[in-house]
Design an enzyme around this catalytic site. Structure first.
Site, PDB file in Angstrom:
ATOM      1  N   LYS A 118      28.473  37.306  41.481  1.00 34.88           N
ATOM      2  CA  LYS A 118      29.010  37.398  42.838  1.00 34.88           C
ATOM      3  C   LYS A 118      28.024  36.846  43.861  1.00 34.88           C
ATOM      4  CE  LYS A 118      31.991  41.411  41.918  1.00 34.88           C
ATOM      5  NZ  LYS A 118      31.666  41.574  40.493  1.00 34.88           N
ATOM      6  N   GLU A 202      28.371  44.436  51.600  1.00 34.52           N
ATOM      7  CA  GLU A 202      29.341  43.696  52.410  1.00 34.52           C
ATOM      8  C   GLU A 202      30.031  44.614  53.405  1.00 34.52           C
ATOM      9  OE1 GLU A 202      32.103  41.960  49.705  1.00 34.52           O
ATOM     10  OE2 GLU A 202      30.771  40.313  49.145  1.00 34.52           O
ATOM     11  N   HIS A 237      40.012  50.472  42.425  1.00 32.50           N
ATOM     12  CA  HIS A 237      39.700  49.038  42.378  1.00 32.50           C
ATOM     13  C   HIS A 237      40.313  48.345  41.156  1.00 32.50           C
ATOM     14  CE1 HIS A 237      36.945  49.817  45.664  1.00 32.50           C
ATOM     15  NE2 HIS A 237      36.337  50.728  44.931  1.00 32.50           N
ATOM     16  N   ARG A 296      38.103  33.155  33.928  1.00 27.53           N
ATOM     17  CA  ARG A 296      38.863  33.441  32.703  1.00 27.53           C
ATOM     18  C   ARG A 296      40.333  33.529  33.064  1.00 27.53           C
ATOM     19  NH1 ARG A 296      40.228  38.596  33.993  1.00 27.53           N
ATOM     20  NH2 ARG A 296      38.666  39.867  35.061  1.00 27.53           N
TER      21      ARG A 296
END
Length: 511
Positions: A118, A202, A237, A296
């Site tokens: 990330k 973030e 999530h 993927r």
């Protein structure tokens, strides 16, 4: 250009079965590998060859690179398809495949490392001009430095692991006093899950939509997007309902800007094969921000297949064999609307605990516009060793209303006896007003389903007993409904008996 003669599928369950189907249509021998826990599993029956890996846990079987590679070489496979999860985003495994003379069906190790991290992907996105969420990279920073950065960004903030996904190593921090404990917990969980405690910080948006762009890229420089999927219905999530087109995208300009950002990012990384660029979208302002890229095939790829008519698994194989993409961007269109629901062996009424045991009866729904990707059958065992997802039900309609109606019907018809499933929970979502109207932010479940409880349901034994009574009374005619109704995970008792069969990943569009 010649395709492969034999491919080993380094995965299990419904995704392995899905890839077997793609291989069969391409005339390629499909090889399965399996753990001791999966010996005799229903999905193995659709492979051309099956080889044991030994071991029960994922670490001892599907994640054991040496066993997988040795089996591939011994059986004469030319390529390995990793599916999703397990080794699918493991750059060292992709390199090990090349070292053994095997083709890894996926992106290059270099692209995987660049986009799979990330932190590295965020740097590339910024360099490419793709909007990113305000935040900082936590590499080399102390908790005090990160806390100072969090204050500068403004609470709430999101702490997340740089490696991996699935919500592991992720914490939302609402106020300064919670930050230190959350950061330590996130680092510890990331280290345990991924062997890497690298975290990112973030800005956290309260009302946000999760929208992703599917891309395909060949080795000849062509990078195309296959439009978007909205995946805002998430629990911890983890996505449970996905759809395309995205309800939050109400104008062609936003769709085009997001798609172009995804294509630009993939092209800048020299990406090949299938991949998904994920964004968060502010539905109030139509602003979007890069989240991450999954290097993927996604669990929810059937949604894209239903609206584009393309076989993503087959194109993964074709691209890996060196074939160029034969179509241009302007020849691709979204047709109608598709929705996917993930059916899990879990108990929504008791904190979604996994439901372990033998499937006493299974029957998949069917009909025009309904597709089921599964890997189970009557008698299959749901074990504690792997993810409890049983199947994905995908429906297609000329519009969203029709797709939802077909999904409701399909889930009502689906029979899973012997284990508890989340089908009643999914049906409740599909009938809830905000979902029907397309108001599906990532906070949807917390806001609309927090107090959900199932209506009183009959037990599996009750359903079977009722079905037997109907047969004895001579009322069990095909298509007839007994005079007993209840809201449960199963449909009426007549449809719960008879010939249980495993329906593979097939669907119809527009019929």
């Amino acid at each position: 250009m010649a395709l492969f003669q034999k491919i080993l599928v380094a995965n299990r369950g419904e995704i392995a079965q899905r890839i077997f189907a793609a291989c069969r249509e391409l005339g390629i021998t499909a090889v399965a590998v399996y753990s001791e826990a999966d010996a005799g599993a229903a999905w193995l029956r659709l492979a051309d060859e099956c080889y044991p890996l030994g071991g029960i846990s994922a670490a001892d079987s599907y994640l054991n690179q040496q066993k997988v590679l040795d089996t591939a070489v011994a059986c004469g496979a030319e390529a390995i398809h990793p599916g999703y999860g397990f080794l699918s985003e493991n750059a060292s495994f992709a390199r090990a495949c090349a070292a053994r003379g095997l083709i890894f069906i996926g992106p290059s190790p270099e692209a995987m490392e660049m986009l799979g991290s990330k932190a590295a992907a965020r740097v590339l996105a910024q360099r490419t001009g793709v909007p990113v969420v305000p935040g900082v990279d936590g590499a080399g920073k102390s908790e005090a430095e990160l806390q100072t950065a969090a204050t500068a960004i403004g609470y709430p903030v999101l702490i997340k692991a740089s490696a991996g996904g699935g919500g592991k190593g992720m914490r939302v921090v609402w106020q300064e006093g919670e930050f230190a404990d959350a950061a330590r917990a996130a680092r510890q969980e990331a280290l345990s899950a991924f062997g890497d405690d690298h975290i990112l910080l973030e800005k956290y948006f309260r009302e946000i939509h999760h929208v992703e762009i599917q891309i395909l890229a060949d080795a000849h420089g062509r990078v195309l997007h296959l439009f978007e999927r909205e995946c805002s219905i998430q629990r911890r999530h983890q996505k449970i309902i996905e759809e395309s087109p995205a309800p939050v995208i109400r104008n062609a300009d936003l769709r085009q800007r997001m798609a172009q950002a995804a294509v630009s990012l993939a092209a800048a990384a020299g990406y090949t094969n299938a991949g998904t660029v994920e964004f968060i979208v502010d539905g109030r302002t139509d602003e979007f921000y890069f989240l991450e890229m999954n290097t993927r095939l996604q669990v929810e790829h059937p949604v894209t297949e239903m609206v584009t008519g393309l076989d993503l698994a087959a194109w993964q194989i074709r691209i890996a064999a060196g074939e160029p993409l034969p179509f241009a961007q302007d020849s691709l269109t979204q047709r109608g609307h598709a929705i996917e629901c993930r059916v899990y062996a879990e108990d929504p009424a008791h904190h979604f605990l996994p439901s372990i045991g033998k499937i006493a009866g299974y029957r998949a729904p069917g009909g025009p516009g309904v597709r089921v990707d599964d890997g189970i059958a009557t008698g299959a065992e749901v074990t504690p060793y792997y993810d409890p997802m049983l199947a994905k039900v995908i429906t297609w309609g000329h519009d969203r209303t029709e797709a939802i109606a077909k999904m409701r019907r399909a889930l009502h018809e689906m029979v899973v006896l012997g284990v508890t499933t989340n089908i009643p929970y999914l049906l409740a979502i599909l009938q809830e007003e905000a979902f029907v109207n397309g108001r599906t932010s990532t906070s949807y479940l917390a806001e609309h389903m927090a107090g959900w409880t199932p209506q009183q349901a009959l037990s599996d034994a009750d359903w079977v007993a009722l079905a037997a009574v109907e047969l004895l009374r001579g009322r069990g005619k095909a298509g007839a409904r007994p005079a007993v109704t209840a809201t449960t995970a199963q449909p009426d008792p007549w449809t719960a008996v008879g010939e249980f069969r495993n329906v593979g990943g097939r669907g119809e569009i527009g019929n």
